[in-house]
Design a protein around this motif. Structure first.
Motif, PDB file in Angstrom:
ATOM      1  N   LEU A 100       0.812  -1.210   0.000  1.00  0.00           N
ATOM      2  CA  LEU A 100       0.000   0.000   0.000  1.00  0.00           C
ATOM      3  C   LEU A 100       0.850   1.266   0.000  1.00  0.00           C
ATOM      4  CD1 LEU A 100      -2.990  -0.898   2.352  1.00  0.00           C
ATOM      5  CD2 LEU A 100      -2.839  -1.010  -0.139  1.00  0.00           C
ATOM      6  N   LEU A 101       2.031   1.201   0.607  1.00  0.00           N
ATOM      7  CA  LEU A 101       2.913   2.371   0.576  1.00  0.00           C
ATOM      8  C   LEU A 101       3.352   2.667  -0.852  1.00  0.00           C
ATOM      9  CD1 LEU A 101       4.468   4.546   2.111  1.00  0.00           C
ATOM     10  CD2 LEU A 101       6.345   2.905   2.376  1.00  0.00           C
ATOM     11  N   LEU A 102       3.763   1.635  -1.577  1.00  0.00           N
ATOM     12  CA  LEU A 102       4.156   1.807  -2.974  1.00  0.00           C
ATOM     13  C   LEU A 102       2.967   2.250  -3.828  1.00  0.00           C
ATOM     14  CD1 LEU A 102       6.480  -1.302  -3.445  1.00  0.00           C
ATOM     15  CD2 LEU A 102       7.179   1.101  -3.598  1.00  0.00           C
ATOM     16  N   ALA A 103       1.813   1.601  -3.608  1.00  0.00           N
ATOM     17  CA  ALA A 103       0.622   1.950  -4.397  1.00  0.00           C
ATOM     18  C   ALA A 103       0.177   3.383  -4.114  1.00  0.00           C
ATOM     19  CB  ALA A 103      -0.509   0.974  -4.094  1.00  0.00           C
ATOM     20  N   GLY A 104       0.203   3.774  -2.836  1.00  0.00           N
ATOM     21  CA  GLY A 104      -0.216   5.129  -2.482  1.00  0.00           C
ATOM     22  C   GLY A 104       0.699   6.190  -3.065  1.00  0.00           C
ATOM     23  N   LEU A 105       2.013   6.001  -2.888  1.00  0.00           N
ATOM     24  CA  LEU A 105       2.962   6.956  -3.472  1.00  0.00           C
ATOM     25  C   LEU A 105       2.848   6.964  -4.990  1.00  0.00           C
ATOM     26  CD1 LEU A 105       6.140   6.303  -1.272  1.00  0.00           C
ATOM     27  CD2 LEU A 105       4.684   8.348  -1.275  1.00  0.00           C
ATOM     28  N   THR A 110       1.491   9.668  -9.891  1.00  0.00           N
ATOM     29  CA  THR A 110       0.834   9.552 -11.202  1.00  0.00           C
ATOM     30  C   THR A 110      -0.191  10.664 -11.383  1.00  0.00           C
ATOM     31  OG1 THR A 110       1.124   7.145 -11.220  1.00  0.00           O
ATOM     32  CG2 THR A 110      -0.545   8.054 -12.689  1.00  0.00           C
ATOM     33  N   THR A 111      -0.980  10.900 -10.344  1.00  0.00           N
ATOM     34  CA  THR A 111      -2.021  11.935 -10.423  1.00  0.00           C
ATOM     35  C   THR A 111      -1.411  13.325 -10.500  1.00  0.00           C
ATOM     36  OG1 THR A 111      -3.531  10.519  -9.147  1.00  0.00           O
ATOM     37  CG2 THR A 111      -4.048  12.880  -9.259  1.00  0.00           C
ATOM     38  N   LEU A 112      -0.442  13.615  -9.622  1.00  0.00           N
ATOM     39  CA  LEU A 112       0.198  14.937  -9.617  1.00  0.00           C
ATOM     40  C   LEU A 112       0.915  15.206 -10.937  1.00  0.00           C
ATOM     41  CD1 LEU A 112       1.138  17.511  -8.152  1.00  0.00           C
ATOM     42  CD2 LEU A 112       3.084  16.188  -7.276  1.00  0.00           C
ATOM     43  N   GLY A 113       1.769  14.266 -11.349  1.00  0.00           N
ATOM     44  CA  GLY A 113       2.520  14.466 -12.584  1.00  0.00           C
ATOM     45  C   GLY A 113       1.620  14.521 -13.800  1.00  0.00           C
ATOM     46  N   GLY A 114       0.613  13.643 -13.840  1.00  0.00           N
ATOM     47  CA  GLY A 114      -0.292  13.595 -14.987  1.00  0.00           C
ATOM     48  C   GLY A 114      -1.104  14.871 -15.146  1.00  0.00           C
ATOM     49  N   LEU A 115      -1.666  15.369 -14.042  1.00  0.00           N
ATOM     50  CA  LEU A 115      -2.490  16.580 -14.127  1.00  0.00           C
ATOM     51  C   LEU A 115      -1.628  17.818 -14.416  1.00  0.00           C
ATOM     52  CD1 LEU A 115      -5.150  16.154 -11.305  1.00  0.00           C
ATOM     53  CD2 LEU A 115      -5.286  15.536 -13.723  1.00  0.00           C
ATOM     54  N   MET A 116      -0.476  17.888 -13.789  1.00  0.00           N
ATOM     55  CA  MET A 116       0.394  19.049 -14.042  1.00  0.00           C
ATOM     56  C   MET A 116       0.850  19.071 -15.499  1.00  0.00           C
ATOM     57  SD  MET A 116       0.528  20.938 -11.393  1.00  0.00           S
ATOM     58  CE  MET A 116       1.846  22.023 -11.934  1.00  0.00           C
ATOM     59  N   TYR A 117       1.262  17.920 -16.021  1.00  0.00           N
ATOM     60  CA  TYR A 117       1.737  17.865 -17.407  1.00  0.00           C
ATOM     61  C   TYR A 117       0.583  18.062 -18.397  1.00  0.00           C
ATOM     62  CZ  TYR A 117       4.002  16.197 -21.658  1.00  0.00           C
ATOM     63  OH  TYR A 117       4.496  16.098 -22.931  1.00  0.00           O
ATOM     64  N   GLY A 133       5.464   7.513 -10.831  1.00  0.00           N
ATOM     65  CA  GLY A 133       4.275   7.011 -10.136  1.00  0.00           C
ATOM     66  C   GLY A 133       3.802   5.687 -10.703  1.00  0.00           C
ATOM     67  N   LEU A 134       3.767   5.581 -12.027  1.00  0.00           N
ATOM     68  CA  LEU A 134       3.348   4.327 -12.651  1.00  0.00           C
ATOM     69  C   LEU A 134       4.317   3.198 -12.296  1.00  0.00           C
ATOM     70  CD1 LEU A 134       2.267   5.570 -16.202  1.00  0.00           C
ATOM     71  CD2 LEU A 134       0.779   4.874 -14.322  1.00  0.00           C
ATOM     72  N   ALA A 135       5.611   3.510 -12.225  1.00  0.00           N
ATOM     73  CA  ALA A 135       6.606   2.503 -11.864  1.00  0.00           C
ATOM     74  C   ALA A 135       6.374   1.993 -10.441  1.00  0.00           C
ATOM     75  CB  ALA A 135       8.013   3.077 -12.002  1.00  0.00           C
ATOM     76  N   MET A 136       6.024   2.894  -9.527  1.00  0.00           N
ATOM     77  CA  MET A 136       5.756   2.481  -8.146  1.00  0.00           C
ATOM     78  C   MET A 136       4.501   1.609  -8.064  1.00  0.00           C
ATOM     79  SD  MET A 136       6.670   5.712  -5.708  1.00  0.00           S
ATOM     80  CE  MET A 136       8.367   6.224  -5.464  1.00  0.00           C
ATOM     81  N   LEU A 137       3.488   1.972  -8.834  1.00  0.00           N
ATOM     82  CA  LEU A 137       2.280   1.133  -8.867  1.00  0.00           C
ATOM     83  C   LEU A 137       2.608  -0.259  -9.375  1.00  0.00           C
ATOM     84  CD1 LEU A 137      -0.433   3.612 -10.177  1.00  0.00           C
ATOM     85  CD2 LEU A 137      -0.621   2.219  -8.118  1.00  0.00           C
TER      86      LEU A 137
END
Length: 457
Positions: A100-105, A110-117, A133-137
């Protein structure tokens, strides 16, 4: 981080992301203006005067395409994070803290980078955050599968589905890496825009074929995982056909996903296998949904069991059968006249593809709402009613979408001025937002009030 903190983070992020997407929709144009946001985003299909399949300005059209890709990856990552939380609550997977730590981070990045970009700053720093983020998921999925020990046939189907999701992630990474080669990227983007008018034009491009298999399989496999998680919350009655249904589910999801991924290598001919495998999958989930234990009437468990049943019936009536009708009408004027692949139906075909995908994502979200209601310790009757309202909203939106497409006229389809959008789709989505908001509040409260959540930290 405790389970309650993960639940809090996933809830807040999902509500924030969906609210952001809702704010960008047509009904909230004036609110956007009042907040100082642009009335129309660059490259939007609606330019204030007319509606386009692809925006006339190629660069703006690609910006729009980038926003869509990054927003829905963000949404998928958060839904996947929430699904992993539900599975941990039910299974207590060894090593779940790291999962869950990896999934949460991963979901946050993913959300922060995706929306900003996609929306604010098209610099590659943000795209790097998105990829990280995708790599951590992906890593969280590897850790989960390495520690999960299947105990029955449904568990095996869950493990295989997780593996199939990881395979799809690798293919998605391959598609994304193609952007590093300027020539390959241009060829893919040109083909991708052309397929908005005729998907057959994409068959010659390897990257487009890989992308198509990736996006079709990922949402179907994720929905299967959410369905199995829901069954684990209700329990499954013993029945002589149960094992056959479980084996069919395992076979259906495996063959469907692998055949979808094979589109990368063999092209559209893989649908000869994809279609029957997908039908076997939804036939098995329908059968298993009627074996779900209901418990006492008007309880969260009862609402979840009936939500699964109604949802699976809807998959046949509002996804599979309409899909078959569209497929039969692509080249021959059976349901649509002229044939659906005729240029006069370009807007309707685009609307069908978008709506079809949104029904599946909405089904995933509503399933998670129903699961969450079974984790909450509040007022069982009101929780059951909230679950039923979510299901009714899902049905209304799905029915409205089908009416929107199947009553369209050739050469004209304006989602900003359509009776089914205004009278059924938007009100149904608004109705669904009521239980979503209520569940979000209860989950946030449960982060600090231990008695409000039926979980063990």
């Amino acid at each position: 981080m405790t389970l309650r903190i993960h639940i809090l983070v996933a809830t807040v992020l999902l509500v924030a992301l969906v609210s952001f997407g809702t704010l960008l929709s047509p009904p909230f144009t004036r609110l956007r203006e009042a907040l100082g946001l642009p009335e129309l985003l660059p490259g939007s299909r609606f330019d204030g005067v007319s509606y386009h399949v692809v925006h006339p300005d190629p660069e703006l059209a690609r910006w729009f395409h980038a926003r869509v890709i990054h927003y829905y990856h963000a949404l998928f990552s958060l839904l996947l994070y929430a699904t992993l939380i539900a599975l941990v609550v039910r299974y207590r997977i060894p090593g779940y803290n790291m999962v869950l730590l990896l999934a949460g981070l991963g979901a946050i990045l993913t959300t922060l980078g995706g929306l900003m970009y996609g929306y604010f700053s098209r610099v590659f720093y943000w795209h790097g955050v998105f990829i990280a983020g995708l790599a951590m998921l992906f890593a969280s999925g590897v850790v989960a599968l390495a520690n999960f020990k299947p105990r029955d046939m449904l568990d095996r189907a869950l493990w295989i589905s997780g593996l199939l999701l990881l395979i799809g992630g690798v293919i998605g990474g391959y598609v994304g890496s193609s952007y590093m080669d300027d020539v390959v990227r241009e060829e893919y983007l040109n083909v991708n825009e052309a397929t908005r008018f005729d998907p057959g034009l994409g068959e010659s491009n390897e990257i487009w074929r890989a992308k198509t298999g990736h996006l079709h399989a990922m949402v179907a496999v994720a929905l299967t995982i959410a369905f199995i998680a829901a069954l684990k919350f209700t329990g499954v009655r013993e029945h002589r056909f149960r094992r056959y249904a479980e084996i069919s589910l395992l076979a259906g999801v495996t063959v469907m996903a692998l055949a979808a991924y094979a589109v990368w290598f063999v092209g559209g001919v893989a649908h000869v296998i994809i279609t029957p495998a997908a039908l076997l999958l939804i036939a098995s989930t329908l059968a298993l949904s009627f074996l779900a234990e209901t418990g006492d009437k008007l309880t969260p468990k009862w609402a979840l069991a009936w939500g699964l049943r109604i949802g699976n019936i809807a998959m046949w009536l509002l996804v599979a059968i309409p899909g078959a009708l569209v497929a039969m009408s692509l080249r021959k004027p059976l349901i649509f006249n002229p044939a659906f692949r005729d240029p006069s139906w370009d807007l309707a075909e685009l609307a069908y593809n978008i709506g079809h995908w949104h029904i599946l994502v909405l089904a995933w979200g509503v399933t998670l709402v129903l699961i969450a209601l079974n984790m909450i310790n509040w007022k069982p009757l009101l929780q059951a009613l909230l679950g039923l309202v979510a299901v009714v909203g899902f049905l209304g939106a799905s029915i409205g979408f089908n009416l929107y497409v199947f009553t369209a006229k050739p050469g004209y389809l304006n989602p900003y001025d359509n009776i089914w959008v205004k009278a059924l789709i938007e009100p149904s989505l608004a109705l669904t937002s009521i239980p979503v908001a209520a569940v979000a509040v209860l989950l946030v409260l449960g982060a600090s009030r231990r008695e409000m959540l039926r979980i063990e930290d």
